[in-house]
Each structure stands twice: as C-alpha cells, then as structure tokens.
Design an enzyme around this catalytic site. Sequence first.
Site, PDB file in Angstrom:
ATOM      1  N   HIS A  25      42.927  11.466  48.327  1.00  0.00           N
ATOM      2  CA  HIS A  25      42.834  10.816  49.634  1.00  0.00           C
ATOM      3  C   HIS A  25      44.087   9.971  49.844  1.00  0.00           C
ATOM      4  O   HIS A  25      44.133   8.801  49.476  1.00  0.00           O
ATOM      5  CB  HIS A  25      41.557   9.956  49.682  1.00  0.00           C
ATOM      6  CG  HIS A  25      41.337   9.275  51.002  1.00  0.00           C
ATOM      7  ND1 HIS A  25      40.169   8.591  51.278  1.00  0.00           N
ATOM      8  CD2 HIS A  25      42.107   9.161  52.104  1.00  0.00           C
ATOM      9  CE1 HIS A  25      40.245   8.093  52.504  1.00  0.00           C
ATOM     10  NE2 HIS A  25      41.423   8.414  53.014  1.00  0.00           N
ATOM     11  N   HIS A  27      47.453   9.724  52.823  1.00  0.00           N
ATOM     12  CA  HIS A  27      48.084  10.223  54.050  1.00  0.00           C
ATOM     13  C   HIS A  27      49.592  10.270  53.830  1.00  0.00           C
ATOM     14  O   HIS A  27      50.196   9.265  53.455  1.00  0.00           O
ATOM     15  CB  HIS A  27      47.694   9.335  55.225  1.00  0.00           C
ATOM     16  CG  HIS A  27      46.202   9.286  55.429  1.00  0.00           C
ATOM     17  ND1 HIS A  27      45.544  10.165  56.248  1.00  0.00           N
ATOM     18  CD2 HIS A  27      45.239   8.519  54.846  1.00  0.00           C
ATOM     19  CE1 HIS A  27      44.241   9.923  56.192  1.00  0.00           C
ATOM     20  NE2 HIS A  27      44.022   8.926  55.343  1.00  0.00           N
ATOM     21  N   HIS A 197      36.812  11.794  56.945  1.00  0.00           N
ATOM     22  CA  HIS A 197      36.561  10.360  56.769  1.00  0.00           C
ATOM     23  C   HIS A 197      35.199  10.088  57.402  1.00  0.00           C
ATOM     24  O   HIS A 197      34.941  10.505  58.537  1.00  0.00           O
ATOM     25  CB  HIS A 197      37.601   9.531  57.517  1.00  0.00           C
ATOM     26  CG  HIS A 197      38.956   9.486  56.881  1.00  0.00           C
ATOM     27  ND1 HIS A 197      39.642  10.596  56.514  1.00  0.00           N
ATOM     28  CD2 HIS A 197      39.744   8.425  56.546  1.00  0.00           C
ATOM     29  CE1 HIS A 197      40.816  10.234  55.982  1.00  0.00           C
ATOM     30  NE2 HIS A 197      40.897   8.916  55.984  1.00  0.00           N
ATOM     31  N   GLU A 200      33.210   4.705  56.776  1.00  0.00           N
ATOM     32  CA  GLU A 200      34.239   3.679  56.559  1.00  0.00           C
ATOM     33  C   GLU A 200      34.051   2.598  57.628  1.00  0.00           C
ATOM     34  O   GLU A 200      33.586   1.506  57.331  1.00  0.00           O
ATOM     35  CB  GLU A 200      35.646   4.298  56.647  1.00  0.00           C
ATOM     36  CG  GLU A 200      36.774   3.291  56.513  1.00  0.00           C
ATOM     37  CD  GLU A 200      38.110   3.794  57.090  1.00  0.00           C
ATOM     38  OE1 GLU A 200      38.116   4.691  57.947  1.00  0.00           O
ATOM     39  OE2 GLU A 200      39.163   3.237  56.691  1.00  0.00           O
ATOM     40  N   ASP A 277      44.821   5.966  49.807  1.00  0.00           N
ATOM     41  CA  ASP A 277      44.734   6.097  51.269  1.00  0.00           C
ATOM     42  C   ASP A 277      46.127   6.013  51.918  1.00  0.00           C
ATOM     43  O   ASP A 277      46.713   7.045  52.233  1.00  0.00           O
ATOM     44  CB  ASP A 277      43.772   5.038  51.837  1.00  0.00           C
ATOM     45  CG  ASP A 277      43.194   5.417  53.188  1.00  0.00           C
ATOM     46  OD1 ASP A 277      43.492   6.516  53.675  1.00  0.00           O
ATOM     47  OD2 ASP A 277      42.426   4.612  53.754  1.00  0.00           O
ATOM     48  N   ASP A 278      46.624   4.801  52.111  1.00  0.00           N
ATOM     49  CA  ASP A 278      47.931   4.593  52.753  1.00  0.00           C
ATOM     50  C   ASP A 278      48.723   3.591  51.914  1.00  0.00           C
ATOM     51  O   ASP A 278      48.845   2.417  52.287  1.00  0.00           O
ATOM     52  CB  ASP A 278      47.729   4.040  54.168  1.00  0.00           C
ATOM     53  CG  ASP A 278      46.929   4.999  55.030  1.00  0.00           C
ATOM     54  OD1 ASP A 278      47.424   6.095  55.331  1.00  0.00           O
ATOM     55  OD2 ASP A 278      45.775   4.652  55.373  1.00  0.00           O
TER      56      ASP A 278
HETATM   57  N1  ADE Z   1      44.299   7.436  58.829  1.00  0.00           N
HETATM   58  C1  ADE Z   1      45.011   6.875  57.872  1.00  0.00           C
HETATM   59  N2  ADE Z   1      44.273   6.004  57.167  1.00  0.00           N
HETATM   60  C2  ADE Z   1      43.051   6.005  57.724  1.00  0.00           C
HETATM   61  C3  ADE Z   1      41.852   5.331  57.461  1.00  0.00           C
HETATM   62  N3  ADE Z   1      41.738   4.444  56.465  1.00  0.00           N
HETATM   63  N4  ADE Z   1      40.808   5.577  58.258  1.00  0.00           N
HETATM   64  C4  ADE Z   1      40.888   6.453  59.246  1.00  0.00           C
HETATM   65  N5  ADE Z   1      41.987   7.126  59.540  1.00  0.00           N
HETATM   66  C5  ADE Z   1      43.066   6.912  58.785  1.00  0.00           C
HETATM   67 ZN    ZN Z   2      42.281   7.921  54.817  1.00  0.00          ZN
END
Ligand code: ADE
Ligand code: ZN
Length: 328
Positions: A25, A27, A197, A200, A277-278
């Site tokens: 997971h 991006h 996703h 969340e 995630d990011d």
């Molecule tokens: N795109 C990138 N990170 C995300 C996240 N945490 N939730 C939804 N979309 C995303």
């Molecule tokens: Zn994500």
Amino acid sequence: MTTEHPAGAMTAREFYSGLPKAHLHVHLEAAMRESTLRQWCSDDGIAVPPLVSYPDFTRFLAAYGVLIGLLRTPERVARLLDEVMADAAAQGVVALEFASIPEKAAAFGSAEDALEFILPTAIEAGRRHGVWTGAIVSIDRGAGPEHALEAARLAARFADRGVVAVGLVADERGNPVADAAGAFAIAREAGLGVVPHAGELAGPEEVRAALELGVDRIQHGVRAVEDPRVLELLAERGTCLDVCPTSNVVLDVYPSLEEHPLPRLLEAGVRCSINADDPLLFGADVVDEYVLAEERTGVPREVLTRCARTSIEASFAPEEVKSRTLAG
Ligand code: ADE
Ligand code: ZN
C-alpha cells in the site's frame, strides 16, 4: 576494537530493514524522495508543498496534486521509479505494489501512453534493484462512474503487462465502495485483483461492503474495529488489511499511534500487512512503520514478523518470488 553497536544490539531499524517484506500500500508519486521533490520544485520555480501536516483531507490531496504535477516529463517519471525501487530494496522490500492514477500522469498524452511507459520502466528498475513490482491502477472515487469503468477497462488491457490490481482512492465519504462494483467486475473478469481503500475515512460498514464485493485485500480497513461482527468476518475470510498507522494519525483518523487499533486487529485474528501509504507526505517509510508499530503501538516483534510474512503471502507477486522469500 569498537563497533557502532555491541554484538546482539541490533537496532530496531536494522532488524526491520533486514526483514524481507512486501510493500502493498504505497502511492507512487508520494514515494518520491524529499531531495528530489526539493530539486524539482526549485527547477520549476514552485513552492515545496507542506509535508506531514494537513488541516484536512482536501489539503492533503492538494499536496498530493503538487507531486503529480512535478511528473511532467518521462525522464522525471523514470528517475522516480528508479529511486523508488532503490529505496524499496534498501528497506528489505522484495515485492512492491505501487498505486498510480495513470490518467493524471502529465508527462504522457493519454492514460494508455502513461502505462505503456510506466510499466516496463518500473519492472526494469525493479529488476536492477532486485525488487519484483506490479502496478495497482487507482480509480479516483470522486471522478464519477464513467471514470471508474474507464480506469478498470484500461487496467484490464494491461493485465499481462504489469498491472496486478485495481484500487479505489480519495475521499470515501459520499463515495461508497459499492459504487465501484461494475468497475471491480471488469477487473476481476480480466484476472486482476481488487484492493480498494475502505474503512479509513468512513466506518466499518464500508469494510463490510468491500467484503461483500469479494475484494482481495483492503487498503486501511482499520475502522473495522468499531464493529465486532465486521472484525469476525475479516478474520474468518482471512482478508488482509494493508494498514498504514502513521497515515491514520497524520490524517486524523486516530489521535496518536498509541491509540491506533493495529494491536486490536491482530488480536482479533485479522491478517495485516504494514505499509507507508504516502511516505513523503507522512514522513515515515515502511521500515519506520514497523519500528513505530513496535515502539508506539506495542505490537511485539514476533507478531510484526508475522505481518511481514502476511505481506508476502497476500501480495500478487509470482509464487516463485513468494516461496523463495518465505523459505528464507
Ligand atoms: N490517496 C493517497 N493516499 C490516500 C489515502 N490515505 N486515502 C485515500 N486516498 C489516498
Ligand atoms: Zn493509500
């Protein structure tokens, strides 16, 4: 003779860097190095977007948009992919599933052209650094039903060229997972995985809805803890949650890592992988996430080692990559 750490006193970061894992997971654009971000922003004469602090989800998406905008030439995309694969290898990642929204790739004339370039470039970069890689084509849940179907058809056309699954991203609130049922059916028909996703920004009902659609894994899914029946269903089915604790704290899903539900999910028998995630936007890479899970959420090292094993098992990597890694 002195050594930096006495024998047996390996740091947690060293331990988790050496632990083979799949990163399921993440991006792509937000896996950019901070040094690369700063260089490109300076070259383009634009301000560096805020990192790690976002007053709301919209402002987070705006920072994300700046990263997408920087990828305006194929050379930059190739450099990003090379750096992402090099960093993954250094973090003990043997299989990397990166999410990307191809139609937002400004370097290319079309989403099709974007994938024509991104997939072989990613696979080749992965090979250079010893990382198996596959792409998740993200459906932007705010972009309407036509976009969702189009993205799924696009992903399907690249099913044998490096796309392994479709995802579903952006704000869940007002955009339920069930709206993507048609797109998921197209993906499945093409032999692709489905990894939205869910759970969340919205609650456990969205995790349940995702399960009812027969998804392969759920990205986040953490708010399943709010409904014991959903937890039970997850455990029963063995559906893996691709959990990202730091993301959930930065985006205000939970007030602190200490209050993150990862321990409760694992205690309920839910399979979890650990992810970033990011990483650029949240300030923690995948190794940091394991270290923080041990030090701040209190999950013991043996259990986190099991999460690494789960990440390999739940990935779309070829059996040969999985069995080689698990045997090790
Ligand atoms: N795109 C990138 N990170 C995300 C996240 N945490 N939730 C939804 N979309 C995303
Ligand atoms: Zn994500």
